[in-house]
Motif scaffolding. Structure first.
Motif, PDB file in Angstrom:
ATOM      1  N   GLN A  55      -6.014   3.124  -7.575  1.00 38.60           N
ATOM      2  CA  GLN A  55      -6.695   3.458  -8.820  1.00 38.60           C
ATOM      3  C   GLN A  55      -6.412   2.415  -9.895  1.00 38.60           C
ATOM      4  O   GLN A  55      -7.286   2.105 -10.720  1.00 38.60           O
ATOM      5  CB  GLN A  55      -6.266   4.850  -9.296  1.00 38.60           C
ATOM      6  N   LEU A  56      -5.214   1.853  -9.884  1.00 37.27           N
ATOM      7  CA  LEU A  56      -4.902   0.768 -10.815  1.00 37.27           C
ATOM      8  C   LEU A  56      -5.759  -0.463 -10.531  1.00 37.27           C
ATOM      9  O   LEU A  56      -6.235  -1.138 -11.448  1.00 37.27           O
ATOM     10  CB  LEU A  56      -3.422   0.398 -10.715  1.00 37.27           C
ATOM     11  N   GLU A  57      -5.963  -0.751  -9.263  1.00 37.72           N
ATOM     12  CA  GLU A  57      -6.819  -1.879  -8.898  1.00 37.72           C
ATOM     13  C   GLU A  57      -8.237  -1.658  -9.404  1.00 37.72           C
ATOM     14  O   GLU A  57      -8.890  -2.591  -9.883  1.00 37.72           O
ATOM     15  CB  GLU A  57      -6.817  -2.060  -7.382  1.00 37.72           C
ATOM     16  N   LEU A  58      -8.710  -0.439  -9.290  1.00 35.99           N
ATOM     17  CA  LEU A  58     -10.044  -0.109  -9.772  1.00 35.99           C
ATOM     18  C   LEU A  58     -10.139  -0.290 -11.282  1.00 35.99           C
ATOM     19  O   LEU A  58     -11.131  -0.834 -11.804  1.00 35.99           O
ATOM     20  CB  LEU A  58     -10.384   1.332  -9.375  1.00 35.99           C
ATOM     21  N   ARG A 114     -12.467  -2.691 -13.389  1.00 37.81           N
ATOM     22  CA  ARG A 114     -13.443  -2.030 -14.270  1.00 37.81           C
ATOM     23  C   ARG A 114     -12.712  -1.399 -15.462  1.00 37.81           C
ATOM     24  O   ARG A 114     -12.529  -0.181 -15.529  1.00 37.81           O
ATOM     25  CB  ARG A 114     -14.222  -0.967 -13.496  1.00 37.81           C
ATOM     26  N   PRO A 115     -12.250  -2.205 -16.419  1.00 40.19           N
ATOM     27  CA  PRO A 115     -11.460  -1.670 -17.536  1.00 40.19           C
ATOM     28  C   PRO A 115     -12.209  -0.668 -18.412  1.00 40.19           C
ATOM     29  O   PRO A 115     -11.569   0.080 -19.160  1.00 40.19           O
ATOM     30  CB  PRO A 115     -11.079  -2.924 -18.327  1.00 40.19           C
ATOM     31  N   TRP A 165     -10.986   3.069 -18.409  1.00 41.34           N
ATOM     32  CA  TRP A 165      -9.718   3.579 -18.948  1.00 41.34           C
ATOM     33  C   TRP A 165      -9.866   4.902 -19.703  1.00 41.34           C
ATOM     34  O   TRP A 165      -9.037   5.811 -19.504  1.00 41.34           O
ATOM     35  CB  TRP A 165      -9.048   2.523 -19.828  1.00 41.34           C
ATOM     36  N   PRO A 166     -10.864   5.086 -20.563  1.00 41.69           N
ATOM     37  CA  PRO A 166     -10.988   6.403 -21.211  1.00 41.69           C
ATOM     38  C   PRO A 166     -11.150   7.542 -20.208  1.00 41.69           C
ATOM     39  O   PRO A 166     -10.567   8.620 -20.383  1.00 41.69           O
ATOM     40  CB  PRO A 166     -12.228   6.239 -22.094  1.00 41.69           C
ATOM     41  N   ASN A 167     -11.922   7.312 -19.149  1.00 37.26           N
ATOM     42  CA  ASN A 167     -12.087   8.359 -18.142  1.00 37.26           C
ATOM     43  C   ASN A 167     -10.806   8.554 -17.334  1.00 37.26           C
ATOM     44  O   ASN A 167     -10.504   9.672 -16.895  1.00 37.26           O
ATOM     45  CB  ASN A 167     -13.250   8.029 -17.205  1.00 37.26           C
ATOM     46  N   ALA A 168     -10.050   7.468 -17.155  1.00 37.60           N
ATOM     47  CA  ALA A 168      -8.761   7.590 -16.464  1.00 37.60           C
ATOM     48  C   ALA A 168      -7.828   8.516 -17.235  1.00 37.60           C
ATOM     49  O   ALA A 168      -7.090   9.307 -16.635  1.00 37.60           O
ATOM     50  CB  ALA A 168      -8.134   6.209 -16.284  1.00 37.60           C
TER      51      ALA A 168
END
Length: 427
Positions: free
Chosen positions: A287-290, A294-295, A298-301
């Motif tokens: 997930q970090l690679e994703l 695709r920065p 981040w809000p959705n993360a």
């Protein structure tokens, strides 16, 4: 004074603690949920046991639900009120004893904290400070939040084995909320100490020593905010505390109680969210690679972090009248426990809920910040801080890894880490 404090602990925590231990020994879900932290996880077997008994079963004399739709309904339904020591559903002798032992301290888990008051008082308190946490006010903080995050990460450069709770996750939100409230930087260590000791007061069934120590610190909190508000009456400024002082609708006790709540709520949830997020992301390198590729995710993360491992696992409501929900009759005065963690792992709403997926389409529908009139006042601020701080941390240290298992905070309902040693090296 000690006798009054002990009596109040007995009424609010001691008897309940004894009952919950008895319930747990009998193998009942309620006791296990209340006493053992892992039982409150959305994926725990206790939550699944509750699901198997129905959408809102009655267990050990209490209605409880891990169903997303029912949790959301009750949180937004004015026929239910918050759990409070002065709620009319409590027997009159208990309410009388609680009133007699009330020390008048700014306990965020007791009235007049807006967290545990219903309208019309809740409406009045929230209206006083709501605009300070509205969309425009929070958007205006974006640059400052980024500055604080960068400064904290710069400090990590000289500390290759930092504690990501004390050195980062705690410092980020306390800096921002102190500035919103107009509190000086040299108070940050004390504010964090008060927050740490006050956090257990949001739980029930506390040990006597935990309660005693928390109440002792509350006396310091009251004295400090009394002095601050006295100064602001004479010399008002452009900050939230000045707003509280300027409004003559509030008594001094209401001002102090809600100032303390804004302080604690302004950073406790975010500290926990950041810590939980770091733990999740380091355990899910895919997930970090994703996120690296695709920065914009981040809000959705952050929403998925809140859904998967939110900082508050359970809350409660009291029925203000007879209510029928999903075929269950809930009598007036009955307690209903809402498993927020269970709701956020409800497979009917979140497919494959045990999968941590930063691309999850409906991650933002979680109930980690509650819902309805008691939805978290600082939710926008927490989301902003989370997206900026976590992105900045992992972009600076893409190979960040934890230096051993993080140490959990000894709380049950508030999920957090006390310590998170790490190894960092810039990419």
């Amino acid at each position: 004074m000690l006798t009054r404090t002990w009596t109040r602990w007995l009424l609010m925590h001691g008897f309940l603690r004894t009952y919950l231990r008895w319930s747990a020994r009998r193998g009942e879900p309620l006791g296990n949920l209340a006493l053992y932290p892992d039982s409150l996880l959305g994926s725990s077997p206790y939550i699944e046991e509750i699901r198997q008994q129905g959408r809102i079963p009655r267990i050990s004399g209490v209605h409880i639900t891990a169903d997303y739709e029912i949790c959301r309904l009750i949180l937004r339904d004015r026929r239910f009120g918050v759990v409070s020591p002065n709620h009319p559903a409590l027997p009159k002798p208990i309410r009388w004893m609680l009133a007699k032992t009330d020390p008048g301290l700014p306990n965020i888990g007791e009235p007049p904290s807006m967290l545990v008051t219903d309208p019309p008082d809740h409406t009045r308190y929230r209206r006083m400070v709501g605009h300070a946490f509205g969309p425009k006010a929070i958007a205006a903080l974006e640059e400052r939040v980024a500055e604080v995050a960068d400064d904290l990460i710069d400090r990590l450069d000289s500390n290759p084995r930092p504690d990501l709770i004390s050195d980062f996750s705690a410092q980020m939100p306390v800096t921002i909320i102190a500035e919103i409230l107009g509190l000086p930087e040299d108070m940050h260590p004390t504010l964090l100490k008060w927050g740490d000791s006050g956090a257990p007061l949001l739980e029930r069934g506390l040990a006597w020593t935990t309660y005693r120590d928390a109440v002792k610190d509350l006396a310091e909190v009251k004295q400090y905010f009394d002095q601050q508000l006295d100064r602001l009456e004479a010399e008002p400024r452009d900050d939230v505390l000045s707003m509280l002082v300027a409004n003559d609708e509030l008594t001094r006790r209401e001002q102090v109680a809600n100032a303390a709540l804004l302080l604690d709520a302004g950073f406790l949830t975010t500290v926990n969210m950041l810590g939980n997020g770091i733990a999740l992301l380091t355990n899910h390198p895919d997930q970090l690679e994703l996120l690296s590729a695709r920065p914009e995710l981040w809000p959705n993360a952050v929403e998925e972090i809140l859904r998967y491992d939110g900082p508050v696992r359970m809350t409660g409501r009291v029925a203000n009248c007879d209510v029928d929900i999903d075929g269950q009759h809930i009598r007036s005065g009955s307690l209903v426990l809402l498993s927020l963690a269970g709701a956020n792992h409800d497979p009917a709403v979140f497919p494959d809920p045990q999968q941590f997926e930063v691309t999850r389409d409906n991650a933002a529908e979680h109930l980690a910040f509650s819902s309805g009139i008691h939805g978290c006042l600082g939710a926008r601020l927490a989301r902003l801080e989370g997206a900026i701080a976590l992105r900045a941390l992992f972009e600076r240290y893409p190979d960040l890894r934890l230096d051993g298992p993080p140490i959990p905070h000894p709380l049950r309902n508030l999920h957090a880490y006390r310590s998170m040693p790490a190894k960092v090296s810039a990419g």
